[in-house]
Motif scaffolding. Structure first.
Motif, PDB file in Angstrom:
ATOM      1  N   GLU A  46       0.849  -1.457  -0.166  1.00 44.72           N
ATOM      2  CA  GLU A  46      -0.071  -0.011   0.155  1.00 44.72           C
ATOM      3  C   GLU A  46       0.838   1.287   0.170  1.00 44.72           C
ATOM      4  O   GLU A  46       1.999   1.447   0.437  1.00 44.72           O
ATOM      5  CB  GLU A  46      -1.135  -0.021   1.166  1.00 44.72           C
ATOM      6  CG  GLU A  46      -0.206  -0.010   2.483  1.00 44.72           C
ATOM      7  CD  GLU A  46      -1.259  -0.019   3.642  1.00 44.72           C
ATOM      8  OE1 GLU A  46      -2.665   0.120   3.672  1.00 44.72           O
ATOM      9  OE2 GLU A  46      -0.789   0.051   4.829  1.00 44.72           O
ATOM     10  N   PHE A  47       0.290   2.320  -0.570  1.00 41.58           N
ATOM     11  CA  PHE A  47       0.864   3.634  -0.461  1.00 41.58           C
ATOM     12  C   PHE A  47       0.971   4.327   0.811  1.00 41.58           C
ATOM     13  O   PHE A  47       0.042   4.367   1.602  1.00 41.58           O
ATOM     14  CB  PHE A  47       0.248   4.471  -1.811  1.00 41.58           C
ATOM     15  CG  PHE A  47       0.671   6.012  -1.710  1.00 41.58           C
ATOM     16  CD1 PHE A  47       0.094   6.994  -1.106  1.00 41.58           C
ATOM     17  CD2 PHE A  47       1.798   6.342  -2.144  1.00 41.58           C
ATOM     18  CE1 PHE A  47       0.141   8.330  -1.088  1.00 41.58           C
ATOM     19  CE2 PHE A  47       2.353   7.480  -2.289  1.00 41.58           C
ATOM     20  CZ  PHE A  47       1.621   8.327  -1.488  1.00 41.58           C
ATOM     21  N   VAL A  48       2.188   4.918   1.077  1.00 45.53           N
ATOM     22  CA  VAL A  48       2.221   5.629   2.286  1.00 45.53           C
ATOM     23  C   VAL A  48       2.401   7.390   1.860  1.00 45.53           C
ATOM     24  O   VAL A  48       1.517   7.826   2.660  1.00 45.53           O
ATOM     25  CB  VAL A  48       3.661   5.093   3.073  1.00 45.53           C
ATOM     26  CG1 VAL A  48       3.354   6.073   4.599  1.00 45.53           C
ATOM     27  CG2 VAL A  48       3.281   3.583   3.505  1.00 45.53           C
ATOM     28  N   ALA A  49       3.343   7.535   1.401  1.00 47.62           N
ATOM     29  CA  ALA A  49       3.577   8.859   1.213  1.00 47.62           C
ATOM     30  C   ALA A  49       4.384   9.077  -0.122  1.00 47.62           C
ATOM     31  O   ALA A  49       5.055   8.264  -0.577  1.00 47.62           O
ATOM     32  CB  ALA A  49       4.452   9.613   2.450  1.00 47.62           C
ATOM     33  N   ALA A  50       4.345  10.347  -0.720  1.00 54.51           N
ATOM     34  CA  ALA A  50       5.095  10.782  -1.937  1.00 54.51           C
ATOM     35  C   ALA A  50       5.657  12.027  -1.688  1.00 54.51           C
ATOM     36  O   ALA A  50       5.039  12.987  -1.182  1.00 54.51           O
ATOM     37  CB  ALA A  50       4.326  10.295  -3.063  1.00 54.51           C
ATOM     38  N   ILE A  51       6.700  12.534  -2.665  1.00 54.86           N
ATOM     39  CA  ILE A  51       7.211  13.781  -2.757  1.00 54.86           C
ATOM     40  C   ILE A  51       7.412  14.116  -3.910  1.00 54.86           C
ATOM     41  O   ILE A  51       8.285  13.212  -4.768  1.00 54.86           O
ATOM     42  CB  ILE A  51       8.289  13.864  -1.654  1.00 54.86           C
ATOM     43  CG1 ILE A  51       8.687  15.585  -1.515  1.00 54.86           C
ATOM     44  CG2 ILE A  51       9.734  13.136  -2.220  1.00 54.86           C
ATOM     45  CD1 ILE A  51       9.736  15.677  -0.422  1.00 54.86           C
ATOM     46  N   GLY A  66      -0.152  13.781  10.066  1.00 53.06           N
ATOM     47  CA  GLY A  66      -0.147  13.992  11.465  1.00 53.06           C
ATOM     48  C   GLY A  66       1.057  13.024  12.234  1.00 53.06           C
ATOM     49  O   GLY A  66       1.138  13.535  13.500  1.00 53.06           O
ATOM     50  N   ARG A  67       1.350  12.027  11.774  1.00 54.18           N
ATOM     51  CA  ARG A  67       2.265  11.379  12.301  1.00 54.18           C
ATOM     52  C   ARG A  67       3.608  10.913  11.474  1.00 54.18           C
ATOM     53  O   ARG A  67       4.708  10.830  11.971  1.00 54.18           O
ATOM     54  CB  ARG A  67       1.424   9.798  12.443  1.00 54.18           C
ATOM     55  CG  ARG A  67       0.370   9.912  13.421  1.00 54.18           C
ATOM     56  CD  ARG A  67       0.053   8.320  13.841  1.00 54.18           C
ATOM     57  NE  ARG A  67      -0.394   7.657  12.824  1.00 54.18           N
ATOM     58  CZ  ARG A  67       0.353   6.345  12.433  1.00 54.18           C
ATOM     59  NH1 ARG A  67       1.096   5.926  13.277  1.00 54.18           N
ATOM     60  NH2 ARG A  67       0.026   5.667  11.416  1.00 54.18           N
ATOM     61  N   PHE A  68       3.308  10.670  10.068  1.00 57.20           N
ATOM     62  CA  PHE A  68       4.629  10.611   9.222  1.00 57.20           C
ATOM     63  C   PHE A  68       4.861  11.864   8.395  1.00 57.20           C
ATOM     64  O   PHE A  68       3.883  12.343   7.903  1.00 57.20           O
ATOM     65  CB  PHE A  68       4.279   9.431   8.172  1.00 57.20           C
ATOM     66  CG  PHE A  68       4.159   8.160   8.759  1.00 57.20           C
ATOM     67  CD1 PHE A  68       4.150   7.801  10.169  1.00 57.20           C
ATOM     68  CD2 PHE A  68       4.024   7.085   7.959  1.00 57.20           C
ATOM     69  CE1 PHE A  68       3.982   6.560  11.032  1.00 57.20           C
ATOM     70  CE2 PHE A  68       4.053   5.652   8.456  1.00 57.20           C
ATOM     71  CZ  PHE A  68       3.989   5.466  10.137  1.00 57.20           C
ATOM     72  N   THR A  69       5.946  12.183   8.302  1.00 53.08           N
ATOM     73  CA  THR A  69       6.349  13.133   7.443  1.00 53.08           C
ATOM     74  C   THR A  69       7.501  12.820   6.278  1.00 53.08           C
ATOM     75  O   THR A  69       8.493  11.981   6.552  1.00 53.08           O
ATOM     76  CB  THR A  69       7.045  14.515   8.307  1.00 53.08           C
ATOM     77  OG1 THR A  69       6.286  14.683   9.300  1.00 53.08           O
ATOM     78  CG2 THR A  69       7.585  15.683   7.429  1.00 53.08           C
TER      79      THR A  69
END
Length: 126
Positions: A46-51, A66-69
């Motif tokens: 599953e996808f978590v985050a991208a930049i 609010g928890r992962f950056t």
């Protein structure tokens, strides 16, 4: 062609923090949008985050907001995922991915990422 390697995983208690790193080599790092995905045992990836390429845009899924950056340092060819307030359900293998497809940015679409790391295990105990 870029090569990416994750690091920083480990065992942590619920409520704790970890910072994952993704080091890139063999390509122009700023030419790639980057993402973090995860896969728990018995579940689909599953996808978590991208930049985005220069880091000006980020995208997180709701369950990590609010928890992962997510962040990146193009001068160091490295992407990061700062994970705070970890929960047992965050236990998974975390993968770093890089993509360079043209056109619009689709951060959640795993098929648009061409280069993947081997993953780093994150285990959160209750």
């Amino acid at each position: 062609q870029v090569h990416v390697v994750e690091s920083g995983g480990g065992l942590v208690q619920a409520g704790g923090s970890l910072r994952l790193s993704c080091a890139a080599s063999g390509g122009t790092f700023s030419s790639y949008y980057m993402g973090w995905f995860r896969q728990a045992p018995g579940k689909e990836r599953e996808f978590v985050a991208a930049i985005s390429w220069a880091g000006g845009s980020t995208y997180n899924v709701d369950f990590v907001k609010g928890r992962f950056t997510i962040s990146r340092d193009n001068a160091k060819n490295t992407m990061y995922l700062q994970m705070d307030s970890l929960k047992p359900e965050d236990t998974a293998v975390y993968y770093c991915a890089a993509g360079s497809r043209g056109g619009s940015w689709y951060p959640r679409a795993s098929q648009r990422y061409d280069y993947w790391g081997q993953g780093t295990q994150v285990t959160v105990s209750s």
